[in-house]
Design an enzyme around this catalytic site. Structure first.
Site, PDB file in Angstrom:
ATOM      1  N   GLU A 276       0.752  -1.112  -0.273  1.00 56.56           N
ATOM      2  CA  GLU A 276       0.078  -0.231  -0.004  1.00 56.56           C
ATOM      3  C   GLU A 276       0.394   1.296  -0.147  1.00 56.56           C
ATOM      4  O   GLU A 276       0.933   2.410  -0.581  1.00 56.56           O
ATOM      5  CB  GLU A 276      -1.022   0.128   1.524  1.00 56.56           C
ATOM      6  CG  GLU A 276      -1.639  -0.931   1.034  1.00 56.56           C
ATOM      7  CD  GLU A 276      -3.200  -1.516   2.445  1.00 56.56           C
ATOM      8  OE1 GLU A 276      -3.899  -1.230   2.036  1.00 56.56           O
ATOM      9  OE2 GLU A 276      -2.881  -1.824   3.232  1.00 56.56           O
TER      10      GLU A 276
ATOM     11  N   GLU B   3      -3.811 -10.224   3.693  1.00 59.59           N
ATOM     12  CA  GLU B   3      -4.917  -9.770   5.182  1.00 59.59           C
ATOM     13  C   GLU B   3      -5.503 -10.242   5.514  1.00 59.59           C
ATOM     14  O   GLU B   3      -6.174 -11.104   6.725  1.00 59.59           O
ATOM     15  CB  GLU B   3      -5.207  -8.267   4.685  1.00 59.59           C
ATOM     16  CG  GLU B   3      -4.180  -7.409   4.998  1.00 59.59           C
ATOM     17  CD  GLU B   3      -3.553  -6.663   3.495  1.00 59.59           C
ATOM     18  OE1 GLU B   3      -3.181  -5.649   3.820  1.00 59.59           O
ATOM     19  OE2 GLU B   3      -3.631  -7.373   3.053  1.00 59.59           O
TER      20      GLU B   3
END
Length: 702
Positions: free
Chosen positions: A139, A159
């Protein structure tokens, strides 16, 4: 595989820009400027071998961005000073125990603001990525305008393995940059991709070797770098009607792999994209709320717990592996696959059997395995070179570790030991892969019983991470330590257990499978029994599992354990013995409780009329199957077979696939309430027999 990549990177000298001045104004970063006025921002988390993102690290990044905005450079290079990789994701410690979604949303909002600030810098920004770039690390890279990957970089969003989806803007930025079908697939599965694949996806703009980083950076900052072209499918697939159509398809696929009742993250991610894909601001805002909601769910908190259980079990291995040559005796399904796995982990392996056919079959399976797990053809070839067929069994003389994997017959194993013990070199370990025979029985014919221990692998060896490391009263402590280190070195998780019938995992799993046979005997449909287990969250039902393991093996283990524990185990129906006698052993013979073709389950052999509605499994059915597992785990703790409740949970998850989102059979009992579990067991004992009697360990279990 991860360790191998890190080893290679560990030898590399990284191109990190100008040498920083002495002193460290930023705790977790280094900031320098080169002769062209380009700033080099190096992530270098203090007191850690890998970079992870914590609240403190994010705050530090915010302070760095203030300096960059105040004294604007001509460009910015973001990279890691750690040889292990770019950024391995978030600091998962900060996720533990989260209970208030509002607090989580406030915290994630602060982090979002910092990443947004990085993206908004009005200068060319380029991330240079080596090693692992995962989760929050990816990210950060997505917030840069350009990305340059070193050739063995790997990218991914893991995740979902923690019951979450990306939470630092990744859901919006990734689906805006890359074909959303491919972006969503990576986020929904947690899979990683290499640099080459990342380039073809449009995730990175260039792939280069370390020695070319300076030139690649100059080209990027100056505008000469040929940027990745965005696929026209990005705009098309982000259109509302197309999103709705694709989201429905994604939901159906996700439901098969991870039912939303137990795993809400995939559904939440699909909802997020379906509602807001193509509208970056709306998706970023909705991502924070969705991430915060998921963080406090029992699923996420239990999966986070499982993450730490894995780390805890890795530490049990210790360090300093001294095993270089493994000799495996028995080239059947288990022996052959253990040999292949060890060869794939850089060890020299000799594989012995009395017949050529099993060795040939094992070599073929090994070639198939290496083709899947080793990405380069040369690596696959080298692994096959390390796996040496050994018809005469001469490998035993030079081996550091001998693993016996012959059929589960006491006399046969003892005969093998008598033949090989005189040939073993001093200091060599003799390990048995027995799944059930106590070591006390096996050691009686040995001259040096102190070097006998158990290394019990689970099937399939390449997928199940657990290895039970079994000791008896006389096992040499140094050899036991060496065996634990060996298990860690081959990328498996060791469970130290004292020798006892069935050890931990088989002893806990046997009542689960035998109870299913009793339920069949009562006339309950096999599909309903399997559905009951899957409704609880098991990866497959006990009937299908019995077919996968082999009904002959289940029968042998059940008989052995019943001879030790008597009525504490369900009785074995006579028809099961007849089924085994007819050669209906399950998947390996093509017929068991189900029909199997090419290793795939086709149809049940039950008698339910075609088209008849399948009855729903009842809560009592689920309790009958799963509570005895918790009961046995408590008994093993009380008896000292294992000495740590957390490790018991890890063993059942990594050795059997026990519903990870439940956190393990003891954690499930703790969540449900030990008193409730004990009283439910008492009620089941009153109705079905003493096999359900709660163990005395419940009185002290917390």
């Amino acid at each position: 595989m991860a360790e191998k990549i890190m080893d290679v990177l560990g030898e590399r000298v990284l191109e990190l820009g100008p040498k920083p001045e002495p002193g460290r104004p930023y705790h977790d970063f280094r900031l320098t400027r080169d002769a062209d006025g380009v700033a080099w921002l190096l992530f270098d988390r203090a007191d850690s071998s890998a970079n992870t993102l914590s609240a403190e690290v994010i705050e530090g990044l915010d302070r760095v961005l203030t300096e960059l905005e105040t004294n604007r450079p001509t460009g910015l290079v973001v990279r890691s000073a750690k040889t292990s990789g770019f950024i391995a994701g978030a600091d998962v410690n900060e996720f533990r125990g989260a209970a208030d979604p509002k607090q989580v949303e406030v915290a994630i909002g602060r982090a979002h603001a910092v990443i947004d600030r990085l993206e908004a810098l009005r200068i060319p920004t380029v991330a240079v990525i080596h090693g692992f770039c995962l989760g929050g690390g990816l990210e950060v890279a997505l917030a840069c305008q350009m990305r340059i990957a070193i050739s063995d970089a790997r990218f991914g969003f893991p995740e979902v393995m923690l019951g979450l989806h990306p939470g630092l803007g990744g859901t919006a930025r990734f689906t805006e940059l890359v074909n959303p079908m491919q972006a969503m697939t990576l986020m929904l599965t947690g899979r990683t991709v290499d640099a080459r694949k990342a380039k073809s996806l449009g995730l990175v703009d260039a792939v280069c070797e370390e020695r070319h980083v300076r030139n690649a950076v100059r080209d990027a900052i100056s505008g000469r770098l040929k940027r990745a072209r965005k696929s026209p499918l990005v705009a098309l697939f982000n259109l509302g009607p197309v999103r709705r159509l694709l989201a429905n398809r994604m939901r159906a696929e996700a439901e098969k792999a991870a039912p939303h009742e137990h795993y809400p993250a995939p559904d939440a991610l699909i909802d997020l994209w379906e509602r807001h894909g193509g509208d970056k601001a709306a998706m970023l805002a909705a991502e924070k709320t969705s991430f915060a909601y998921l963080m406090v769910t029992p699923t996420a908190q239990n999966l986070i717990r499982v993450f730490f259980l894995r780390e805890q079990m890795k530490k049990l291995a210790g360090s300093g592996n001294g095993i270089e040559h493994v000799h495996v005796i028995g080239a059947g399904a288990m022996g052959g696959d253990i040999a292949a796995w060890c060869a794939g982990q850089d060890l020299r392996v000799t594989l012995a059997d009395m017949k050529a056919e099993p060795i040939a079959s094992a070599m073929k399976r090994a070639a198939d395995l290496f083709g899947k797990i080793l990405r380069k053809r040369t690596a696959s070839r080298d692994a096959l070179d390390r796996l040496i067929p050994d018809m005469v069994g001469e490998g035993v003389r030079g081996a550091d570790l001998i693993i016996e994997a012959v059929p589960e017959k006491l006399e046969l194993k003892q005969k093998v030991y008598s033949a090989i013990e005189p040939k073993m070199k001093p200091g060599a370990i003799l390990a048995t892969n027995t799944s059930s025979i106590p070591l006390q029985d096996l050691r009686t014919t040995l001259q040096r019983p102190e070097r006998l221990l158990g290394l019990h692998f689970f099937n399939p060896v390449s997928r199940l991470q657990l290895v039970e490391v079994v000791s008896h009263d006389g096992t040499d402590a140094q050899l036991l330590k060496a065996a634990l280190a060996f298990v860690g070195a081959i990328d498996r998780l060791p469970l130290p257990v004292k020798s006892s019938p069935g050890f931990l995992v088989n002893r806990a799993l046997t009542p689960y499978m035998l109870e299913a046979m009793v339920m069949l005997d009562e006339g309950i449909d096999q599909m309903v029994i399997d559905a009951a287990a899957k409704k609880f969250g098991m990866p497959m039902g006990p009937i299908e599992l019995a077919d996968q393991v082999g009904l002959d093996i289940c029968l042998d283990v059940g008989d052995m354990l019943r001879s030790k524990f008597g009525d504490a185990l369900p009785p074995t129906p006579a028809w099961l013995r007849e089924k085994v006698a007819r050669g209906e052993h399950g998947r390996k013979t093509g017929k068991g409780f189900y029909v199997w073709r090419g290793g795939k389950r086709e149809m049940p052999l039950g008698t339910r009329p075609q088209g008849a509605a399948q009855p729903e499994p009842t809560p009592e059915m689920i309790d009958r199957l799963v509570l005895p597992m918790s009961n046995v785990c408590v008994a093993c703790l009380r008896e000292g077979i294992v000495d740590n409740a957390d490790v018991v949970d890890g063993a059942m998850i990594f050795g059997t696939g026990y519903a990870p989102f439940r956190g393990g059979p003891l954690n499930y009992a703790r969540t449900r309430g030990p008193e409730n579990v004990a009283s439910t067991l008492r009620a089941l004992a009153g109705k079905f027999g003493d096999r359900f009697a709660p163990d005395a360990g419940w009185e002290t279990f917390k």
